[in-house]
Design a protein around this motif. Structure first.
Motif, PDB file in Angstrom:
ATOM      1  N   ASP A 290      66.967  48.176  49.045  1.00 40.73           N
ATOM      2  CA  ASP A 290      65.656  48.654  49.645  1.00 40.73           C
ATOM      3  C   ASP A 290      64.925  48.454  48.530  1.00 40.73           C
ATOM      4  N   VAL A 291      63.894  47.973  48.100  1.00 48.18           N
ATOM      5  CA  VAL A 291      62.785  48.140  47.195  1.00 48.18           C
ATOM      6  C   VAL A 291      61.856  49.769  47.521  1.00 48.18           C
ATOM      7  N   THR A 292      61.919  50.913  46.728  1.00 52.80           N
ATOM      8  CA  THR A 292      61.180  52.260  46.458  1.00 52.80           C
ATOM      9  C   THR A 292      59.409  51.630  46.460  1.00 52.80           C
ATOM     10  N   PRO A 293      58.650  51.261  47.011  1.00 55.07           N
ATOM     11  CA  PRO A 293      57.891  51.066  46.971  1.00 55.07           C
ATOM     12  C   PRO A 293      57.289  51.997  44.989  1.00 55.07           C
ATOM     13  N   TYR A 294      56.503  50.437  44.609  1.00 55.41           N
ATOM     14  CA  TYR A 294      56.844  50.801  43.176  1.00 55.41           C
ATOM     15  C   TYR A 294      55.072  49.926  42.452  1.00 55.41           C
ATOM     16  N   LEU A 295      54.232  51.258  41.788  1.00 53.62           N
ATOM     17  CA  LEU A 295      53.140  49.903  41.318  1.00 53.62           C
ATOM     18  C   LEU A 295      52.901  50.713  40.198  1.00 53.62           C
ATOM     19  N   PHE A 296      53.227  50.726  38.898  1.00 57.72           N
ATOM     20  CA  PHE A 296      53.811  51.206  37.328  1.00 57.72           C
ATOM     21  C   PHE A 296      52.521  52.204  37.295  1.00 57.72           C
ATOM     22  N   GLU A 297      53.204  52.851  37.843  1.00 57.75           N
ATOM     23  CA  GLU A 297      51.901  54.554  38.342  1.00 57.75           C
ATOM     24  C   GLU A 297      50.643  53.827  38.400  1.00 57.75           C
ATOM     25  N   ARG A 298      50.115  53.268  39.059  1.00 57.67           N
ATOM     26  CA  ARG A 298      48.785  52.586  39.184  1.00 57.67           C
ATOM     27  C   ARG A 298      47.667  52.970  38.668  1.00 57.67           C
ATOM     28  N   PHE A 299      48.148  52.207  36.442  1.00 61.30           N
ATOM     29  CA  PHE A 299      47.519  52.471  36.238  1.00 61.30           C
ATOM     30  C   PHE A 299      46.684  51.401  35.477  1.00 61.30           C
ATOM     31  N   SER A 300      46.448  50.477  36.333  1.00 60.46           N
ATOM     32  CA  SER A 300      45.588  48.974  35.965  1.00 60.46           C
ATOM     33  C   SER A 300      44.580  48.700  37.733  1.00 60.46           C
ATOM     34  N   THR A 301      44.206  47.910  37.522  1.00 60.93           N
ATOM     35  CA  THR A 301      43.094  47.083  38.418  1.00 60.93           C
ATOM     36  C   THR A 301      42.926  45.498  38.207  1.00 60.93           C
ATOM     37  N   ASP A 323      43.124  48.425  31.623  1.00 56.52           N
ATOM     38  CA  ASP A 323      44.430  49.336  31.351  1.00 56.52           C
ATOM     39  C   ASP A 323      43.682  50.250  31.523  1.00 56.52           C
ATOM     40  N   TYR A 324      43.996  51.855  32.134  1.00 54.88           N
ATOM     41  CA  TYR A 324      43.325  52.962  32.605  1.00 54.88           C
ATOM     42  C   TYR A 324      43.759  54.130  32.485  1.00 54.88           C
ATOM     43  N   ARG A 325      45.372  54.084  31.069  1.00 57.14           N
ATOM     44  CA  ARG A 325      45.915  54.834  31.138  1.00 57.14           C
ATOM     45  C   ARG A 325      45.228  55.952  30.129  1.00 57.14           C
ATOM     46  N   PHE A 326      44.824  54.908  29.265  1.00 54.35           N
ATOM     47  CA  PHE A 326      44.166  55.845  28.040  1.00 54.35           C
ATOM     48  C   PHE A 326      42.813  55.526  28.071  1.00 54.35           C
ATOM     49  N   GLU A 327      42.333  57.064  27.397  1.00 59.58           N
ATOM     50  CA  GLU A 327      40.562  57.424  27.462  1.00 59.58           C
ATOM     51  C   GLU A 327      39.665  55.795  27.609  1.00 59.58           C
ATOM     52  N   GLY A 328      38.638  56.126  28.687  1.00 54.76           N
ATOM     53  CA  GLY A 328      38.358  54.674  28.492  1.00 54.76           C
ATOM     54  C   GLY A 328      39.845  53.948  29.367  1.00 54.76           C
ATOM     55  N   TYR A 329      38.802  52.595  28.970  1.00 47.16           N
ATOM     56  CA  TYR A 329      40.403  51.537  29.279  1.00 47.16           C
ATOM     57  C   TYR A 329      39.851  50.289  28.780  1.00 47.16           C
ATOM     58  N   GLU A 330      41.474  49.337  29.093  1.00 44.33           N
ATOM     59  CA  GLU A 330      41.285  48.704  27.738  1.00 44.33           C
ATOM     60  C   GLU A 330      41.665  47.349  29.195  1.00 44.33           C
ATOM     61  N   GLU A 331      40.771  45.920  28.520  1.00 49.04           N
ATOM     62  CA  GLU A 331      40.981  44.906  29.131  1.00 49.04           C
ATOM     63  C   GLU A 331      41.497  43.701  28.452  1.00 49.04           C
ATOM     64  N   PHE A 332      42.268  42.994  29.136  1.00 43.12           N
ATOM     65  CA  PHE A 332      43.650  42.129  29.319  1.00 43.12           C
ATOM     66  C   PHE A 332      43.548  40.807  29.405  1.00 43.12           C
ATOM     67  N   GLY A 333      42.957  39.881  28.818  1.00 44.74           N
ATOM     68  CA  GLY A 333      43.233  38.642  29.923  1.00 44.74           C
ATOM     69  C   GLY A 333      44.268  37.497  29.544  1.00 44.74           C
ATOM     70  N   LEU A 334      45.108  37.251  30.677  1.00 47.82           N
ATOM     71  CA  LEU A 334      46.521  36.932  30.602  1.00 47.82           C
ATOM     72  C   LEU A 334      46.717  35.309  31.373  1.00 47.82           C
ATOM     73  N   ALA A 335      47.866  34.689  30.706  1.00 45.69           N
ATOM     74  CA  ALA A 335      47.998  33.155  31.470  1.00 45.69           C
ATOM     75  C   ALA A 335      49.218  33.074  32.329  1.00 45.69           C
ATOM     76  N   VAL A 336      49.332  33.087  33.357  1.00 48.98           N
ATOM     77  CA  VAL A 336      50.373  33.124  33.856  1.00 48.98           C
ATOM     78  C   VAL A 336      50.818  31.542  34.008  1.00 48.98           C
ATOM     79  N   ILE A 337      51.482  31.116  33.181  1.00 49.07           N
ATOM     80  CA  ILE A 337      52.051  29.918  33.178  1.00 49.07           C
ATOM     81  C   ILE A 337      52.464  29.519  34.137  1.00 49.07           C
ATOM     82  N   VAL A 338      52.817  28.541  35.829  1.00 53.22           N
ATOM     83  CA  VAL A 338      53.551  27.838  36.844  1.00 53.22           C
ATOM     84  C   VAL A 338      53.535  27.171  36.976  1.00 53.22           C
ATOM     85  N   LYS A 339      54.819  26.082  37.220  1.00 55.08           N
ATOM     86  CA  LYS A 339      55.254  25.247  37.649  1.00 55.08           C
ATOM     87  C   LYS A 339      55.241  25.145  38.950  1.00 55.08           C
ATOM     88  N   PRO A 340      55.084  23.558  39.843  1.00 54.51           N
ATOM     89  CA  PRO A 340      55.459  23.420  40.611  1.00 54.51           C
ATOM     90  C   PRO A 340      56.776  23.746  41.132  1.00 54.51           C
TER      91      PRO A 340
END
Length: 361
Positions: A290-301, A323-340
């Motif tokens: 069983d997984v309890t629905p979890y969205l990291f406190e809806r901290f981000s888009t 990231d909207y956890r703090f005053e204003g928000y902070e933007e992060f650029g991320l690359a998720v590295i994947v392989k077939p």
């Protein structure tokens, strides 16, 4: 409820019209295959892995694995020779259909699998292997099974070295396949898009890196399992329109599909699930976790920035996390590295998450 019905209807239509060969791996006809058709199937993309070291082929059948015949065809009844019959033990109110298959090769692994559709993984889970054999060249094999009108309950799978093909036992439009040349489908994974189930796994890993940065290690068991819960929740939300239930039930196969695709480095030896976690064992009859629905406190888009070929067999799935956890928000650029990875029902596995520059403008 309407959205669930719409998804199921779309799936039913897709499977009904694309069932022949699953991924376009064969041809449906009530006529005997022409010499040209047979030669094309036999010579398409020949596999050098099946050649002897001196350059002489062990067989000249190319990527044709088996030919599958339905009892409604004259060719089924015209087959002459040694026949091995499998008692599938299947009993159905749908009525049974007879099948025969013949391989031009020795050693093709052929399985009849019972399957169940998993919307949370967007693939079929194998629930049982009805029979499995290694073919003798030109020997005739036969079995009975039923064919569904919509979502299939069984599929036949053929494999030889790195070649593979499958056929889902469902009606092709309004007809049952009477003859099918099952040829190698290749292992080209589907394109990763914002609508892909796998993309939500990438979002979860990217958001997890931002959320836990500075106060928890990314391989901490609590982080790993909560990140998995986040990915499951995101895909579940897509299925039901962001209506969150008390729990999301998973089979062991579904949970392992997520874990092996998100954290392949564990190779099945997962960290123990912490006592206080959003994933726990299930006491239900038809689920294991069983997984309890979890969205990291809806901290981000998040926003999808496309996929880049890294030229080394891997791809970068680029995502912006706000990231909207703090005053204003902070933007992060991320690359998720994947392989077939052909062993993953998602088609890919995640190998790393790194910071990256995102295009502007």
């Amino acid at each position: 409820m309407k959205k669930i019905t719409a998804v199921l209807l779309a799936l039913i239509m897709l499977l009904s019209f694309a069932a022949c060969g699953g991924k376009g791996n064969g041809e449906t006809t009530t006529e005997a295959p022409s010499v040209q058709q047979t030669e094309e199937a036999q010579t398409k993309s020949p596999q050098t892995a099946n050649n002897k070291g001196d350059g002489n082929k062990e067989d000249d059948s190319g990527n044709l694995l088996i030919t599958l015949y339905n009892a409604d065809s004259d060719e089924y009844h015209a087959l002459k020779g040694k026949i091995e019959t499998f008692d599938t033990g299947i009993d159905s109110e749908y009525g049974m259909t007879g099948f025969r298959f013949v391989s031009p090769k020795n050693g093709v692994d052929v399985r009849l699998e019972a399957i169940m559709w998993s919307p949370i993984v967007d693939d079929f889970e194998v629930t049982d292997t009805v029979f499995e054999i290694s073919t003798e060249k030109d020997k005739i094999y036969e079995f009975d099974c039923y064919v569904t009108e919509t979502i299939p309950d069984y599929r036949i799978v053929a494999g030889y070295g790195e070649m593979n093909a499958d056929y889902y036992l469902a009606m092709d439009g309004y007809e049952v396949v009477t003859k099918l040349l099952m040829v190698d489908e290749g292992n080209t994974p589907e394109e990763i898009t914002e609508d892909s189930a796998f993309y939500q796994l990438c979002v979860a890993r990217a958001a997890s890196k931002v959320y836990y940065d500075g106060y928890a290690e990314n391989d901490d068991p609590a982080v790993v399992w909560d990140t998995l819960a986040y990915a499951v929740t995101l895909n579940h939300a897509k299925m039901v329109g962001e209506t969150y239930y008390d729990v999301i039930s998973l089979t062991t196969w579904e949970l392992e599909s997520y874990m092996d695709s998100m954290y392949p480095e564990y190779k099945g030896n997962y960290p123990e699930i912490p006592e206080e976690c959003n994933v726990e064992g299930s006491m239900k009859q038809y689920s294991d976790y069983d997984v309890t629905p979890y969205l990291f406190e809806r901290f981000s888009t998040n926003e999808f920035y496309g996929v880049e070929d890294n030229g080394d067999g891997t791809y970068s799935v680029k995502i912006r996390i706000d990231d909207y956890r703090f005053e204003g928000y902070e933007e992060f650029g991320l690359a998720v590295i994947v392989k077939p990875d052909a062993n993953s029902p998602f088609g890919y596995v995640i190998t790393d998450v790194v910071d990256c520059e995102l295009p502007r403008g």
